[in-house]
Write an enzyme that holds these catalytic residues in place. Structure first.
Site, PDB file in Angstrom:
ATOM      1  N   ARG A   1      11.996  -7.484   5.017  1.00 37.49           N
ATOM      2  CA  ARG A   1      12.107  -6.040   4.844  1.00 37.49           C
ATOM      3  C   ARG A   1      13.229  -5.440   5.703  1.00 37.49           C
ATOM      4  NH1 ARG A   1       6.564  -2.867   4.584  1.00 37.49           N
ATOM      5  NH2 ARG A   1       6.463  -2.939   6.841  1.00 37.49           N
TER       6      ARG A   1
ATOM      7  N   ARG B   1       0.596  -9.138  13.699  1.00 34.83           N
ATOM      8  CA  ARG B   1       0.014  -8.080  12.860  1.00 34.83           C
ATOM      9  C   ARG B   1      -0.946  -8.671  11.830  1.00 34.83           C
ATOM     10  NH1 ARG B   1       4.977  -5.187  10.397  1.00 34.83           N
ATOM     11  NH2 ARG B   1       3.514  -3.760   9.440  1.00 34.83           N
TER      12      ARG B   1
ATOM     13  N   ARG C   1      12.911  -3.211  11.289  1.00 31.52           N
ATOM     14  CA  ARG C   1      12.011  -2.545  12.238  1.00 31.52           C
ATOM     15  C   ARG C   1      11.550  -3.549  13.292  1.00 31.52           C
ATOM     16  NH1 ARG C   1       7.590   0.132   8.298  1.00 31.52           N
ATOM     17  NH2 ARG C   1       6.245  -1.016   9.718  1.00 31.52           N
TER      18      ARG C   1
ATOM     19  N   LYS D   1       0.835  -1.211   0.000  1.00 27.65           N
ATOM     20  CA  LYS D   1       0.000   0.000   0.000  1.00 27.65           C
ATOM     21  C   LYS D   1       0.868   1.259   0.000  1.00 27.65           C
ATOM     22  CE  LYS D   1      -2.210  -0.800   3.875  1.00 27.65           C
ATOM     23  NZ  LYS D   1      -1.590  -2.061   4.342  1.00 27.65           N
TER      24      LYS D   1
ATOM     25  N   ARG E   1      -8.335   1.046  10.410  1.00 28.10           N
ATOM     26  CA  ARG E   1      -7.857  -0.315  10.653  1.00 28.10           C
ATOM     27  C   ARG E   1      -8.951  -1.195  11.265  1.00 28.10           C
ATOM     28  NH1 ARG E   1      -2.394   0.266   9.545  1.00 28.10           N
ATOM     29  NH2 ARG E   1      -1.154  -1.351  10.528  1.00 28.10           N
TER      30      ARG E   1
END
Ligand code: AMP
Length: 215
Positions: free
Chosen positions: A127, A171, A160, A13, A88
């Site tokens: 990532r 998540r 992260r 996104k 969300r």
């Protein structure tokens, strides 16, 4: 154009939003980015948000709704905006609709970027982010030229806290339980458009533009 991006964490996104900014000349509002900045700046809000973010949980609605209300009231949002990572859950979506109805400026489109779960896992666990300029890489799909170093600015790449495997599982669970139902919410309003978020970034972007009716 007032646009909401739907899709799981890792669906791309944010990447598509960055491209949409250039094409449509409207800002991206990423609640994740706003919260990460507050954490990095060590503000009271950042301190509160960090404990939720590190666990992969949602930050309380009252906090994020306040941030978004303040942001969409700013001048650069008059022509429209791209909401990325907000809403969300249904409660956030309902408040957003109410606020926008009061402003007389409802959402035009909820664009869903769809990606299978095993691909999401690789995108998220692989990532790496540049500490200096936030450029993102992936150890499976888009390696930097030199391991651990940003191609653009030479900054150090790091993972992260919320990209660690346990947090990612959480998540994705939170996404299934709380965020995925938004598809139905926006379908009922008749504003959903969907694209498959697999393959080359520019090809996905062409599909996004076609879905939004722009060549
Ligand atoms: P993101 O970069 O959008 O995946 O967001 C990273 C983290 O920030 C999430 O896992 C949540 O902890 C928090 N967050 C971002 N947006 C929201 C939101 N709309 N509501 C609650 N928490 C959020």
């Amino acid at each position: 154009m007032r646009l909401v991006l739907l899709g799981a964490p890792g669906a791309g996104k944010g990447t598509q939003a960055k491209k949409l900014i250039e094409t449509y000349g409207i800002p991206q509002i990423s609640t994740g980015d706003i919260l990460r900045k507050a954490v990095a700046d060590g503000t009271p809000l950042g301190k509160e948000a960090k404990s939720y973010m590190d666990k992969g949980e949602l930050v309380p609605d009252s906090v994020v709704i306040g941030l978004v209300k303040e942001r969409i009231a700013q001048d650069d949002c008059k022509k429209g905006y791209i909401l990325d990572g907000f809403p969300r859950n249904t409660a956030q979506a309902e408040v957003l609709d109410k606020v926008l109805a009061e402003m007389g400026a409802p959402l035009d489109t909820a664009l869903s970027v769809d990606v299978e779960k095993d691909v999401l896992m690789k995108r998220l666990t692989g990532r790496r982010t540049c500490r200096k300029c936030q450029q993102m890489y992936n150890i499976y799909f888009s390696l930097p030229k030199k391991e651990g170093v940003c191609d653009k600015c030479g900054g150090e790449l790091f993972q992260r806290d919320d990209d660690k495997e346990e947090t990612i599982k959480k998540r994705l669970d939170v996404y299934d339980a709380q965020t995925a139902p938004l598809m139905e919410y926006y379908k009922k309003k008749g504003i959903v458009k969907s694209v498959m978020g697999l393959g080359d970034i520019n090809e996905i972007f062409s599909k996004v533009c076609a879905a939004l009716g722009k060549k």
